[in-house]
Design a protein around this motif. Structure first.
Motif, PDB file in Angstrom:
ATOM      1  N   GLY A  59     -32.014 -23.450 -12.160  1.00  0.00           N
ATOM      2  CA  GLY A  59     -32.980 -23.702 -11.414  1.00  0.00           C
ATOM      3  C   GLY A  59     -33.270 -25.066 -11.251  1.00  0.00           C
ATOM      4  O   GLY A  59     -32.406 -26.017 -11.273  1.00  0.00           O
ATOM      5  N   GLY A  64     -27.811 -26.451 -11.518  1.00  0.00           N
ATOM      6  CA  GLY A  64     -27.785 -25.482 -10.490  1.00  0.00           C
ATOM      7  C   GLY A  64     -27.041 -24.452 -10.550  1.00  0.00           C
ATOM      8  O   GLY A  64     -25.975 -24.482 -11.173  1.00  0.00           O
ATOM      9  N   ASP A  69     -31.619 -25.452  -5.480  1.00  0.00           N
ATOM     10  CA  ASP A  69     -31.696 -25.851  -6.999  1.00  0.00           C
ATOM     11  C   ASP A  69     -31.542 -27.400  -7.308  1.00  0.00           C
ATOM     12  O   ASP A  69     -30.660 -27.757  -7.835  1.00  0.00           O
ATOM     13  N   SER A  99     -26.213 -28.298  -7.446  1.00  0.00           N
ATOM     14  CA  SER A  99     -27.550 -28.613  -6.756  1.00  0.00           C
ATOM     15  C   SER A  99     -27.018 -29.495  -5.352  1.00  0.00           C
ATOM     16  O   SER A  99     -26.260 -30.132  -5.412  1.00  0.00           O
TER      17      SER A  99
END
Length: 334
Positions: A96, A121, A131, A153
């Motif tokens: 996350g 991510g 993310d 991410s």
């Protein structure tokens, strides 16, 4: 809530799974403790579920194998006022977002071991999220030289530095975003940097200080095949912003030269540093390659470095504003 230390009964034996919101350590400053996790006896592993938030007030979290955070992670400050959080484990995964509790205050260091993987991510496409790391920016982010780091991410933001001592791979976010933007004062890759999937992922670096590719030791490259990830290869494109400088100690920088979008655009001043290929030669491969400011050799070893530019499209030195002087260059004639 774990408002004090948390340890295994027997080091490396017990694992912890947390469902829902979790706090590791207190930030109440009541006992001036760092409230470490695994400080005395490391846990086997830690896993948090995708619901809620994991807040890490502890200065240190130690596991002998994995740490997997499926939920949003907040890096906070310990009771003692320690703003530096260090995670130690074999592989450490953030599926996350990762944020500081207060913008520009907290630092995060991630140390993998045994050739493990640090992942920012998810690519599960379960929540169509990017993310991002640092929507509330960390101050500093650092990964150690062991193993490698995968950045899925779409954005990683710090107020000061991002330093990756291991090989880095750029992946694609949950939302399908293939461009990763790194924002900070100093962004440093001390090993190789590649796309997870050749010719797919792009990099944008926004750094007001120095952006550095390679540490001058080892055959560090940007955008090449790396056995650590079998599908890896050239970046789709690479762009640096105008403030600051870019230092290229890597032996090669490669972006997709089969399409016009496979650009390398350096909007800041570029310094060609040394690598250990034996020839101090840096080769840039791509479609269009543009230097919109100056290009120089390393001041310590001027007139030693060589630059070769292989562009299937246009190679551009200078943007027509300022002097944008260039040192000795060997360019192809494609």
């Amino acid at each position: 809530f774990f408002n004090s230390t948390l340890d295994a009964a027997v080091a490396g034996t017990q694992a912890l799974v947390v469902n829902g919101n979790v706090n590791f350590g207190s930030s109440a400053t009541a006992d001036t403790s760092d409230d470490n996790v695994g400080g005395l006896r490391a846990l086997l592993s830690i896993t948090s579920d995708a619901i809620g938030t994991a807040t890490i007030n502890s200065a240190v979290v130690n596991t002998t194998t994995t740490q997997i955070y499926h939920d949003a992670v907040i890096i906070s400050t310990s009771d003692s006022g320690n703003v530096e959080t260090t995670l130690n484990g074999s592989s450490i995964t953030f599926n996350g977002t990762v944020d500081a509790a207060a913008a520009g205050i907290q630092d995060l260091t991630v140390n993998s071991s045994g050739g493990g993987v640090t992942t920012f991510g998810s690519t599960a496409t379960a929540d169509a999220s990017d993310d991002n790391v640092g929507a509330t920016p960390l101050r500093n982010l650092k990964t150690n030289a062991d193993g490698h780091t995968i950045i899925n991410s779409a954005a990683v933001t710090t107020t000061v530095s991002q330093i990756h001592d291991d090989a880095v791979f750029l992946g694609t976010s949950d939302a399908g975003t293939t461009t990763t933007t790194l924002t900070g004062v100093i962004v440093t890759f001390n090993d190789s940097l590649d796309a997870v999937t050749a010719n797919t992922e792009s990099l944008v670096v926004t750094a007001s200080g120095a952006t550095t590719f390679g540490d001058g030791t080892g055959n560090d490259h940007v955008g090449g095949a790396n056995a650590l990830v079998g599908t890896s290869g050239a970046l789709a494109s690479l762009i640096t912003d105008a403030p600051g400088t870019t230092v290229i100690n890597a032996s090669s920088v490669t972006t997709d030269n089969s399409v016009v979008t496979g650009v390398q655009t350096y909007n800041d001043a570029v310094t060609i540093g040394s690598n250990d290929t034996g020839m101090n030669l840096t080769t840039l491969n791509g479609s269009d390659i543009s230097f919109n400011s100056t290009v120089d050799a390393d001041a310590v070893s001027a007139s030693i470095e060589d630059l070769t530019v292989n562009a299937n499209g246009v190679t551009t030195f200078g943007d027509g504003t300022g002097n944008d002087n260039v040192g000795e260059i060997a360019a192809d004639r494609k």
